[in-house]
Design a protein around this motif. Sequence first.
Motif, short mmCIF file in Angstrom:
data_model
loop_
_atom_site.label_atom_id
_atom_site.label_comp_id
_atom_site.label_asym_id
_atom_site.label_seq_id
_atom_site.Cartn_x
_atom_site.Cartn_y
_atom_site.Cartn_z
N ALA A 82 -6.09 -6.95 -20.82
CA ALA A 82 -6.87 -7.61 -21.59
C ALA A 82 -7.31 -7.21 -22.99
CB ALA A 82 -7.92 -8.24 -20.75
N VAL A 83 -7.71 -8.17 -23.76
CA VAL A 83 -8.33 -7.74 -25.01
C VAL A 83 -9.80 -8.23 -25.22
CG1 VAL A 83 -7.66 -7.99 -27.44
CG2 VAL A 83 -5.95 -7.67 -25.94
N LEU A 84 -10.64 -7.48 -25.99
CA LEU A 84 -11.82 -7.81 -25.84
C LEU A 84 -12.01 -8.83 -27.30
CD1 LEU A 84 -12.33 -5.55 -24.29
CD2 LEU A 84 -14.72 -5.22 -25.69
N VAL A 85 -12.45 -10.18 -27.15
CA VAL A 85 -12.72 -11.01 -28.21
C VAL A 85 -13.66 -10.62 -28.99
CG1 VAL A 85 -13.02 -13.54 -28.62
CG2 VAL A 85 -11.65 -12.97 -26.81
N ASP A 86 -15.02 -9.84 -28.37
CA ASP A 86 -16.00 -9.64 -29.14
C ASP A 86 -16.32 -8.16 -29.06
OD1 ASP A 86 -16.51 -12.47 -30.06
OD2 ASP A 86 -17.39 -12.92 -27.94
N ASP A 87 -17.23 -7.59 -30.00
CA ASP A 87 -17.47 -6.20 -29.87
C ASP A 87 -18.57 -6.19 -28.29
OD1 ASP A 87 -16.26 -5.45 -31.96
OD2 ASP A 87 -18.07 -5.59 -33.09
N ALA A 88 -18.42 -5.20 -27.68
CA ALA A 88 -19.22 -4.84 -26.53
C ALA A 88 -20.65 -4.54 -26.94
CB ALA A 88 -18.61 -3.69 -25.48
#
Length: 192
Positions: A82-88
């Motif tokens: 999976a790819v992060l949509v937003d910064d953690a």
Amino acid sequence: MASKIPLAQPPPEEHSRVLLWRWRRNPLRRRADLLQAWIALSLFLAALAATPAATVLAEETAHRHYQQAARHQASTRHATPAVLVDDAPRHPEPGSDEAKHALYPVTVRFTDPCGHTRTAKSDVRPGLPADSAVRVWVSDEGKITDPPLTPQQIHSRTMGCALLAAMTVPLAGGALYGYASRVLERRNLAAG
């Protein structure tokens, strides 16, 4: 002047005699007292014998259940990139022991087993930038889920069930004794 003669005192009783008073012959002992002593002894011995059996039975049943659940989870859950949509978000104390185990919910984009692109929240390590790759577990329905149970999780849950069974049997015996004592007490009070 003569001093007063002290009143006669009963001899001091031994603790064991007080503890086992229901078993001794005594003109004040009622049949209900002896019955209560027999109930206490039989429930104690029954709990003593049933506790190991209940513990082993609960352990075996729970172990079978959690192994079957782990097999089912392994066949219906898939590790997917999976790819992060937003910064953690960043942890307030980077480098601390808490930061090593902390996870934050972040929106990720992934492809489900049917090939559809989806977005959902998943727990990730703190401080990861957007477009970072992570692995998530996805069910056959395309929902993010937990990974299948590990052998350590199966063991700890099994031991928890066994411990619960080991505590339940003596507690049930104590509850039965309390109920029987209450019934006998009411009978004694009704008899007057």
